[in-house]
Design a protein around this motif. Structure first.
Motif, PDB file in Angstrom:
ATOM      1  N   SER A  79     103.434  32.603  61.915  1.00  0.00           N
ATOM      2  CA  SER A  79     103.704  32.174  60.548  1.00  0.00           C
ATOM      3  C   SER A  79     104.547  33.212  59.816  1.00  0.00           C
ATOM      4  CB  SER A  79     102.387  31.962  59.797  1.00  0.00           C
ATOM      5  OG  SER A  79     102.631  31.710  58.423  1.00  0.00           O
ATOM      6  N   LYS A  80     105.500  32.731  59.040  1.00  0.00           N
ATOM      7  CA  LYS A  80     106.317  33.614  58.205  1.00  0.00           C
ATOM      8  C   LYS A  80     105.600  33.978  56.914  1.00  0.00           C
ATOM      9  CE  LYS A  80     109.851  33.493  60.998  1.00  0.00           C
ATOM     10  NZ  LYS A  80     110.196  34.685  61.806  1.00  0.00           N
ATOM     11  N   ARG A  81     104.402  33.457  56.744  1.00  0.00           N
ATOM     12  CA  ARG A  81     103.582  33.747  55.571  1.00  0.00           C
ATOM     13  C   ARG A  81     102.298  34.416  56.029  1.00  0.00           C
ATOM     14  NH1 ARG A  81     103.820  27.886  52.445  1.00  0.00           N
ATOM     15  NH2 ARG A  81     106.074  27.852  52.010  1.00  0.00           N
ATOM     16  N   PRO A  82     102.310  35.731  56.254  1.00  0.00           N
ATOM     17  CA  PRO A  82     101.144  36.405  56.836  1.00  0.00           C
ATOM     18  C   PRO A  82      99.848  36.202  56.059  1.00  0.00           C
ATOM     19  CG  PRO A  82     103.038  37.875  56.784  1.00  0.00           C
ATOM     20  CD  PRO A  82     103.418  36.662  55.999  1.00  0.00           C
ATOM     21  N   LEU A  83      99.927  36.234  54.740  1.00  0.00           N
ATOM     22  CA  LEU A  83      98.719  36.075  53.939  1.00  0.00           C
ATOM     23  C   LEU A  83      98.168  34.668  54.058  1.00  0.00           C
ATOM     24  CD1 LEU A  83      96.639  37.139  51.942  1.00  0.00           C
ATOM     25  CD2 LEU A  83      98.265  36.697  50.096  1.00  0.00           C
ATOM     26  N   GLU A  84      99.036  33.665  54.066  1.00  0.00           N
ATOM     27  CA  GLU A  84      98.563  32.298  54.245  1.00  0.00           C
ATOM     28  C   GLU A  84      97.885  32.146  55.603  1.00  0.00           C
ATOM     29  OE1 GLU A  84     100.561  28.194  53.193  1.00  0.00           O
ATOM     30  OE2 GLU A  84     101.211  28.791  55.198  1.00  0.00           O
ATOM     31  N   ALA A  85      98.466  32.746  56.645  1.00  0.00           N
ATOM     32  CA  ALA A  85      97.875  32.669  57.977  1.00  0.00           C
ATOM     33  C   ALA A  85      96.504  33.333  58.000  1.00  0.00           C
ATOM     34  CB  ALA A  85      98.805  33.322  58.995  1.00  0.00           C
ATOM     35  N   LYS A  86      96.381  34.488  57.310  1.00  0.00           N
ATOM     36  CA  LYS A  86      95.091  35.183  57.277  1.00  0.00           C
ATOM     37  C   LYS A  86      94.065  34.353  56.520  1.00  0.00           C
ATOM     38  CE  LYS A  86      92.903  38.944  58.582  1.00  0.00           C
ATOM     39  NZ  LYS A  86      93.418  40.297  58.368  1.00  0.00           N
ATOM     40  N   LEU A  87      94.500  33.705  55.445  1.00  0.00           N
ATOM     41  CA  LEU A  87      93.578  32.852  54.685  1.00  0.00           C
ATOM     42  C   LEU A  87      93.164  31.620  55.481  1.00  0.00           C
ATOM     43  CD1 LEU A  87      95.015  33.095  51.076  1.00  0.00           C
ATOM     44  CD2 LEU A  87      92.664  33.603  51.747  1.00  0.00           C
ATOM     45  N   LEU A  88      94.026  31.111  56.334  1.00  0.00           N
ATOM     46  CA  LEU A  88      93.623  30.005  57.203  1.00  0.00           C
ATOM     47  C   LEU A  88      92.442  30.422  58.071  1.00  0.00           C
ATOM     48  CD1 LEU A  88      96.991  28.457  58.462  1.00  0.00           C
ATOM     49  CD2 LEU A  88      95.303  27.359  56.999  1.00  0.00           C
ATOM     50  N   TRP A  89      92.521  31.626  58.613  1.00  0.00           N
ATOM     51  CA  TRP A  89      91.420  32.130  59.430  1.00  0.00           C
ATOM     52  C   TRP A  89      90.172  32.347  58.574  1.00  0.00           C
ATOM     53  CZ3 TRP A  89      89.629  31.949  63.985  1.00  0.00           C
ATOM     54  CH2 TRP A  89      88.759  32.905  64.507  1.00  0.00           C
ATOM     55  N   PHE A  90      90.355  32.824  57.353  1.00  0.00           N
ATOM     56  CA  PHE A  90      89.220  32.992  56.437  1.00  0.00           C
ATOM     57  C   PHE A  90      88.555  31.661  56.141  1.00  0.00           C
ATOM     58  CE2 PHE A  90      87.666  32.665  52.055  1.00  0.00           C
ATOM     59  CZ  PHE A  90      86.655  33.623  52.052  1.00  0.00           C
ATOM     60  N   TRP A  91      89.351  30.657  55.759  1.00  0.00           N
ATOM     61  CA  TRP A  91      88.769  29.369  55.395  1.00  0.00           C
ATOM     62  C   TRP A  91      88.132  28.688  56.599  1.00  0.00           C
ATOM     63  CZ3 TRP A  91      87.481  29.352  50.783  1.00  0.00           C
ATOM     64  CH2 TRP A  91      88.311  29.763  49.747  1.00  0.00           C
ATOM     65  N   HIS A  92      88.692  28.930  57.784  1.00  0.00           N
ATOM     66  CA  HIS A  92      88.069  28.362  58.982  1.00  0.00           C
ATOM     67  C   HIS A  92      86.682  28.967  59.212  1.00  0.00           C
ATOM     68  CE1 HIS A  92      87.463  26.658  62.853  1.00  0.00           C
ATOM     69  NE2 HIS A  92      87.594  27.791  63.500  1.00  0.00           N
ATOM     70  N   ASP A 101      84.205  19.298  67.952  1.00  0.00           N
ATOM     71  CA  ASP A 101      83.575  18.190  67.234  1.00  0.00           C
ATOM     72  C   ASP A 101      84.608  17.321  66.536  1.00  0.00           C
ATOM     73  OD1 ASP A 101      80.276  18.673  66.733  1.00  0.00           O
ATOM     74  OD2 ASP A 101      81.434  20.380  67.430  1.00  0.00           O
ATOM     75  N   ALA A 102      85.644  17.950  66.000  1.00  0.00           N
ATOM     76  CA  ALA A 102      86.629  17.206  65.212  1.00  0.00           C
ATOM     77  C   ALA A 102      87.642  16.483  66.080  1.00  0.00           C
ATOM     78  CB  ALA A 102      87.368  18.165  64.272  1.00  0.00           C
ATOM     79  N   GLY A 103      88.075  17.118  67.161  1.00  0.00           N
ATOM     80  CA  GLY A 103      89.143  16.556  67.973  1.00  0.00           C
ATOM     81  C   GLY A 103      90.507  16.940  67.418  1.00  0.00           C
ATOM     82  N   PRO A 104      91.562  16.769  68.242  1.00  0.00           N
ATOM     83  CA  PRO A 104      92.896  17.257  67.872  1.00  0.00           C
ATOM     84  C   PRO A 104      93.434  16.696  66.562  1.00  0.00           C
ATOM     85  CG  PRO A 104      92.837  16.670  70.199  1.00  0.00           C
ATOM     86  CD  PRO A 104      91.555  16.194  69.607  1.00  0.00           C
ATOM     87  N   ARG A 105      93.372  15.397  66.381  1.00  0.00           N
ATOM     88  CA  ARG A 105      94.013  14.774  65.216  1.00  0.00           C
ATOM     89  C   ARG A 105      93.348  15.226  63.917  1.00  0.00           C
ATOM     90  NH1 ARG A 105      93.539  10.096  66.821  1.00  0.00           N
ATOM     91  NH2 ARG A 105      95.644   9.623  67.562  1.00  0.00           N
ATOM     92  N   LEU A 106      92.032  15.140  63.860  1.00  0.00           N
ATOM     93  CA  LEU A 106      91.327  15.494  62.634  1.00  0.00           C
ATOM     94  C   LEU A 106      91.411  16.989  62.348  1.00  0.00           C
ATOM     95  CD1 LEU A 106      88.118  13.253  62.820  1.00  0.00           C
ATOM     96  CD2 LEU A 106      90.175  12.911  61.439  1.00  0.00           C
ATOM     97  N   PHE A 107      91.422  17.813  63.406  1.00  0.00           N
ATOM     98  CA  PHE A 107      91.499  19.244  63.163  1.00  0.00           C
ATOM     99  C   PHE A 107      92.870  19.636  62.636  1.00  0.00           C
ATOM    100  CE2 PHE A 107      91.415  23.765  63.843  1.00  0.00           C
ATOM    101  CZ  PHE A 107      90.094  24.099  63.639  1.00  0.00           C
ATOM    102  N   GLN A 108      93.924  19.034  63.174  1.00  0.00           N
ATOM    103  CA  GLN A 108      95.261  19.314  62.658  1.00  0.00           C
ATOM    104  C   GLN A 108      95.365  18.914  61.186  1.00  0.00           C
ATOM    105  OE1 GLN A 108      97.950  20.796  63.694  1.00  0.00           O
ATOM    106  NE2 GLN A 108      97.724  21.051  65.898  1.00  0.00           N
ATOM    107  N   ARG A 109      94.769  17.803  60.834  1.00  0.00           N
ATOM    108  CA  ARG A 109      94.780  17.383  59.430  1.00  0.00           C
ATOM    109  C   ARG A 109      94.011  18.366  58.563  1.00  0.00           C
ATOM    110  NH1 ARG A 109      93.285  11.007  60.411  1.00  0.00           N
ATOM    111  NH2 ARG A 109      95.298  10.369  61.342  1.00  0.00           N
ATOM    112  N   GLN A 110      92.918  18.893  59.103  1.00  0.00           N
ATOM    113  CA  GLN A 110      92.149  19.856  58.322  1.00  0.00           C
ATOM    114  C   GLN A 110      92.941  21.140  58.108  1.00  0.00           C
ATOM    115  OE1 GLN A 110      88.449  22.123  59.658  1.00  0.00           O
ATOM    116  NE2 GLN A 110      87.536  20.571  58.326  1.00  0.00           N
ATOM    117  N   MET A 111      93.656  21.598  59.131  1.00  0.00           N
ATOM    118  CA  MET A 111      94.502  22.776  58.957  1.00  0.00           C
ATOM    119  C   MET A 111      95.531  22.535  57.860  1.00  0.00           C
ATOM    120  SD  MET A 111      93.773  25.360  61.107  1.00  0.00           S
ATOM    121  CE  MET A 111      95.248  26.227  61.641  1.00  0.00           C
ATOM    122  N   ALA A 112      96.085  21.327  57.825  1.00  0.00           N
ATOM    123  CA  ALA A 112      97.053  20.987  56.772  1.00  0.00           C
ATOM    124  C   ALA A 112      96.378  21.013  55.402  1.00  0.00           C
ATOM    125  CB  ALA A 112      97.666  19.616  57.049  1.00  0.00           C
TER     126      ALA A 112
END
Length: 436
Positions: A79-92, A101-112
């Motif tokens: 990611s070109k946005r290091p802080l956003e990437a770190k926050l993704l890991w935090f929120w996860h 449990d979620a599967g590929p489609r639902l998990f990708q949507r959750q990341m979005a």
């Protein structure tokens, strides 16, 4: 206080995964104020890694479990946005949902969803999460209906995601479950729908308030509670600064939450500018998560990624104590000292060997020793590599042990690259490199 390259490295380790030496140099050149602003105000930074869901070109990506996780790991790393990437890991680790449990489609949507809401209003974020398909699937929200309310999400959203234990009762859990009824995840596209006939529209009493609560009004009730501000702000502090809460700084973060009406970006900006974040005494107090350790090493050595390497990283991270994108329970991953068992530390050293001796290209090693005049004293080589690989300063015992291995003879030019890999490996296995 003077701004140093170590300060720039500290910022990138905590508000990202470490970055390359060139990234550290770039941040250092900006100065502290502008460096923080560059990370925080990232909305206009183009980030092409999220343009598709299959950047590694995984065959059968729609159904390949590990292939999807490898793609996600790659996207966070590049990611070109290091802080956003770190926050993704935090929120996860906060709104935990296992990929299995979620599967590929639902998990990708959750990341979005995390990328869209995880940097704005926490109230809006909660509103998105209670009807998120992956969360509905994981905590049985899609089975929650008027005739038979399911309490899983209503309990976890209060206990883990917002107000914490104490303020709510079992009656609150039951009443909140009624408010959350009505959503389904169905069809080949796993579409989230609200079915009015499944929703309990009656009056409920939750946390001392009586109304015809639905999911939206219940989320806003939680978002407005002072316990939520304290809990989430405290968790951000522990993630970015130190496991030991500074109550004065926490009060400032809560004030920032209040003045920004729960705006996460405002809280994070306050946190990165806080005295605690820059206090030298907090450096070396956080055990690195597996991604901090592994992605930090990969980024610092600018290692080329491939599908096979991404899959191997997933396996090695699992051995290190955190299975990426598959937290073991709603409370999240093991963190801190829970990641320092003997087998986990050994797994870190095994990953370091793979990265430094097998994946790192000659150019990366040359960057570690650039500018060193040969024949070079072992201490000079050790000191420069320690800094450039992204380690905290070595303690006297660690430094003496590595110098004992290197010996006292000056290092000739023809031996410098080999010795540099050995030094980088020993530093990566040192106690100082396990923390940030």
């Amino acid at each position: 206080m003077a701004w140093t390259r170590e300060d720039a490295g500290h910022l990138l380790r905590r508000a990202g995964f470490g970055g390359s030496w060139a990234d550290v140099d770039r941040m250092y050149g900006l100065g502290r104020t502008q460096a923080i602003a560059t990370l925080v105000d990232h909305e206009n930074v183009h980030d092409p890694v999220w343009a598709g869901i299959n950047p590694l070109g995984i065959a059968n990506a729609a159904t390949d479990y590990d292939g999807n996780r490898a793609n996600l790991l790659h996207q966070i790393a590049f990611s070109k946005r290091p802080l956003e990437a770190k926050l993704l890991w935090f929120w996860h680790g906060h709104f935990t949902t296992p990929f299995a449990d979620a599967g590929p489609r639902l998990f990708q949507r959750q990341m979005a969803t995390w990328r869209r809401y995880g940097y704005g209003s926490f109230g809006a974020f909660l509103s998105a999460m209670y009807k998120d398909g992956a969360m509905l699937r994981y905590l049985d929200g899609d089975a929650n209906r008027k005739e038979k309310a399911n309490e899983n999400f209503s309990r976890e959203v209060m206990e883990l995601y917002t107000i914490g234990t104490g303020p709510f009762t079992e009656t609150d859990v039951r009443e909140a479950a009624r408010a959350l009824t009505g959503f389904t995840v169905a069809g080949a596209d796993e579409t989230v729908s609200f079915v009015a006939s499944r929703h309990d529209g009656g009056m409920k009493t939750i946390l001392g308030q009586t109304a015809a609560f639905d999911g939206e009004s219940f989320m806003q009730l939680l978002a407005a509670r002072p316990e939520t501000a304290k809990r989430v702000a405290g968790k951000l502090y522990r993630f970015f600064v130190s496991e030991r809460l500074n109550l004065i700084e926490l009060s400032r973060l809560i004030s920032a939450w209040s003045s920004g009406k729960g705006n996460i970006k405002h809280v994070v900006r306050t946190l990165l500018n806080s005295a605690s974040f820059w206090d030298p005494r907090v450096r070396g107090t956080r055990v690195k998560d597996t991604l901090d350790y592994g992605l930090g090493l990969m980024q610092r050595l600018e290692v080329t990624w491939s599908e096979d390497r991404a899959r191997e990283l997933l396996w090695r991270f699992d051995q290190m104590g955190q299975r990426p994108f598959d937290p073991p329970n709603p409370a999240g991953y093991r963190v801190g000292l829970q990641l320092t068992g003997a087998s986990m530390i050994l797994a870190r050293c095994q990953l370091a060997f793979q990265v430094i001796f097998r994946w790192a290209e000659t150019a990366a090693i040359e960057r570690l020793v650039a500018g060193i005049t040969t024949p070079a004293q072992p201490g000079v080589v050790l000191d420069q590599i320690t800094v450039r690989i992204g380690s905290l300063p070595l303690g006297a015992g660690t430094r003496a042990a590595i110098l004992g291995y290197l010996g006292t003879a000056p290092i000739a030019r023809e031996n410098l690259a080999t010795r540099a890999r050995e030094v980088a490996y020993l530093v990566a296995c040192s106690p100082e490199y396990q923390v940030s």
